[in-house]
Write an enzyme that holds these catalytic residues in place. Structure first.
Site, mmCIF file in Angstrom:
data_model
loop_
_atom_site.group_PDB
_atom_site.id
_atom_site.type_symbol
_atom_site.label_atom_id
_atom_site.label_comp_id
_atom_site.label_asym_id
_atom_site.label_seq_id
_atom_site.Cartn_x
_atom_site.Cartn_y
_atom_site.Cartn_z
ATOM 1 N N HIS A 66 0.809 -1.229 0.000
ATOM 2 C CA HIS A 66 0.000 0.000 0.000
ATOM 3 C C HIS A 66 0.835 1.268 0.000
ATOM 4 O O HIS A 66 0.299 2.373 -0.047
ATOM 5 C CB HIS A 66 -1.015 0.012 1.162
ATOM 6 C CG HIS A 66 -0.426 -0.304 2.503
ATOM 7 N ND1 HIS A 66 0.108 0.650 3.324
ATOM 8 C CD2 HIS A 66 -0.291 -1.487 3.149
ATOM 9 C CE1 HIS A 66 0.552 0.071 4.426
ATOM 10 N NE2 HIS A 66 0.340 -1.212 4.358
ATOM 11 N N HIS A 69 7.692 6.727 4.871
ATOM 12 C CA HIS A 69 6.907 6.211 3.746
ATOM 13 C C HIS A 69 6.194 7.389 3.105
ATOM 14 O O HIS A 69 6.243 8.507 3.622
ATOM 15 C CB HIS A 69 5.911 5.144 4.221
ATOM 16 C CG HIS A 69 4.925 5.678 5.194
ATOM 17 N ND1 HIS A 69 5.120 5.617 6.564
ATOM 18 C CD2 HIS A 69 3.752 6.336 5.018
ATOM 19 C CE1 HIS A 69 4.098 6.208 7.175
ATOM 20 N NE2 HIS A 69 3.258 6.656 6.259
ATOM 21 N N HIS A 106 2.764 8.971 0.522
ATOM 22 C CA HIS A 106 1.386 8.861 0.027
ATOM 23 C C HIS A 106 1.304 9.748 -1.210
ATOM 24 O O HIS A 106 1.800 10.873 -1.188
ATOM 25 C CB HIS A 106 0.399 9.365 1.091
ATOM 26 C CG HIS A 106 0.465 8.568 2.370
ATOM 27 N ND1 HIS A 106 -0.345 7.479 2.611
ATOM 28 C CD2 HIS A 106 1.249 8.705 3.467
ATOM 29 C CE1 HIS A 106 -0.061 6.977 3.803
ATOM 30 N NE2 HIS A 106 0.904 7.699 4.347
ATOM 31 N N GLU A 126 -2.067 13.490 1.965
ATOM 32 C CA GLU A 126 -3.121 13.101 2.905
ATOM 33 C C GLU A 126 -3.688 14.344 3.585
ATOM 34 O O GLU A 126 -4.894 14.569 3.592
ATOM 35 C CB GLU A 126 -2.564 12.125 3.935
ATOM 36 C CG GLU A 126 -2.107 10.836 3.297
ATOM 37 C CD GLU A 126 -2.318 9.630 4.181
ATOM 38 O OE1 GLU A 126 -3.208 8.816 3.888
ATOM 39 O OE2 GLU A 126 -1.572 9.495 5.174
ATOM 40 N N HIS A 141 5.998 10.945 5.236
ATOM 41 C CA HIS A 141 5.829 10.775 6.683
ATOM 42 C C HIS A 141 7.084 10.137 7.266
ATOM 43 O O HIS A 141 7.416 8.993 6.913
ATOM 44 C CB HIS A 141 4.616 9.887 6.996
ATOM 45 C CG HIS A 141 3.313 10.529 6.665
ATOM 46 N ND1 HIS A 141 2.149 9.820 6.481
ATOM 47 C CD2 HIS A 141 2.989 11.841 6.502
ATOM 48 C CE1 HIS A 141 1.154 10.669 6.211
ATOM 49 N NE2 HIS A 141 1.646 11.897 6.202
ATOM 50 N N THR A 193 -2.536 7.017 9.780
ATOM 51 C CA THR A 193 -3.502 7.239 8.685
ATOM 52 C C THR A 193 -3.809 5.950 7.919
ATOM 53 O O THR A 193 -4.400 5.995 6.850
ATOM 54 C CB THR A 193 -2.994 8.318 7.705
ATOM 55 O OG1 THR A 193 -1.801 7.838 7.058
ATOM 56 C CG2 THR A 193 -2.696 9.630 8.418
ATOM 57 N N THR A 194 -3.380 4.810 8.467
ATOM 58 C CA THR A 194 -3.760 3.501 7.914
ATOM 59 C C THR A 194 -4.207 2.640 9.095
ATOM 60 O O THR A 194 -3.803 2.902 10.237
ATOM 61 C CB THR A 194 -2.569 2.802 7.223
ATOM 62 O OG1 THR A 194 -1.467 2.737 8.139
ATOM 63 C CG2 THR A 194 -2.139 3.527 5.963
#
Length: 289
Positions: free
Chosen positions: A72, A99, A101, A111, A124, A207-208
């Site tokens: 992801h 990581h 996004h 995000e 992040h 956020t996951t």
């Protein structure tokens, strides 16, 4: 179960997974009241004088990280040597991983949003309180984790400092693929330290899924430049089902009465303009006739 969550972009008739508004089926915490990301409305932020500049220790330390497509996102483990303190944090925190996004080929993908604006990508850097040895333990502490968030903007020229990451992406297109990157430092990935005095702060969550609400969030105002071509390489990665890994962001969540704070450096554009005018006037007055 937790692995069965997905981003909106992954959902199809053949692959019916838990999209973001069903993440509470994957983990109940995702329906909490202190969720991330959020939209930051700058005029509603409160200036907090405790939000002094951060101290970044060992951020310039060069390491050979392993970059992995975890199905992801892409994630890089970081040796637990780089430590942040100051910045209004209650403790010092050590880096664990970073990581990203992103959207689709450089389209909106961050995000967090600022006054409704969504940037192409967000970085992040995840830290935990310095005395913990693993993230799971840190997440059990309501202030156990501190994440530094950075936005990207499209620039006309490539950002050479990102070569080690961009080059590695070509080798990890499929889920669980990983490769050792050329040596990098955290410093080279983020703006210069003098541009890191403007930031926003609020209490939120991962956020996951599990969406654990033990994160002190910091979002820096100064964006990181990447070219459109560099951003595009992220969209060539693949989810576990072989679909293009795009739109890897959770939609913004309700604030539920939380206050967002800003450092002294943030959102002072209006007063800076005024200051320049005042200085110019003062200089004008001091000119010899």
């Amino acid at each position: 179960h937790v692995s069965d969550w997905c981003y909106q972009s992954q959902f199809t008739c053949d692959h019916q997974c838990n999209v973001p508004d069903k993440w509470n089926h994957a983990n109940g915490d995702c329906a909490g009241s202190y969720q991330s990301p959020i939209n930051i409305v700058t005029r509603k932020t409160l200036k907090d004088d405790r939000l002094i500049p951060f101290q970044f220790d060992n951020y310039q330390e060069i390491f050979r990280g392993t970059i992995k497509n975890n199905g992801h996102s892409v994630q890089v483990g970081v040796p637990h040597l780089s430590i942040i303190s100051g910045g209004g944090l209650p403790n010092s925190y050590k880096a664990v991983q970073f990581h990203l996004h992103w959207g689709n080929n450089g389209g909106p993908g961050s995000e967090h949003t600022i006054d409704g604006e969504q940037y192409p990508m967000e970085l992040h850097i995840v830290h935990m309180k310095h005395h913990y040895t693993d993230l799971t333990t840190a997440l059990a502490d309501p202030e156990g984790v501190a994440v530094l968030g950075f936005f990207y903007e499209i620039s006309n020229s490539a950002n050479k400092k990102y070569d080690p990451i961009i080059n590695a992406l070509r080798s990890i297109k499929t889920k669980n693929a990983n490769i050792s990157m050329s040596p990098i430092s955290l410093t080279q990935l983020i703006p210069n330290e003098q541009n890191l005095t403007s930031f926003y702060r609020y209490k939120g969550s991962l956020t996951t899924p599990g969406c654990t609400e033990s994160v002190i969030w910091t979002l820096f105002e100064s964006p990181i430049p990447l070219s459109k071509d560099q951003l595009r390489v992220f969209s060539e990665l693949k989810f576990h089902d072989g679909k293009a890994m795009v739109g890897t962001f959770r939609p913004v969540q309700p604030l539920n009465g939380r206050q967002v704070y800003r450092s002294g450096g943030a959102a002072i554009l209006a007063s800076a303009t005024f200051l320049v005018a005042a200085v110019a006037t003062a200089l004008g007055l001091s000119q010899p006739n």
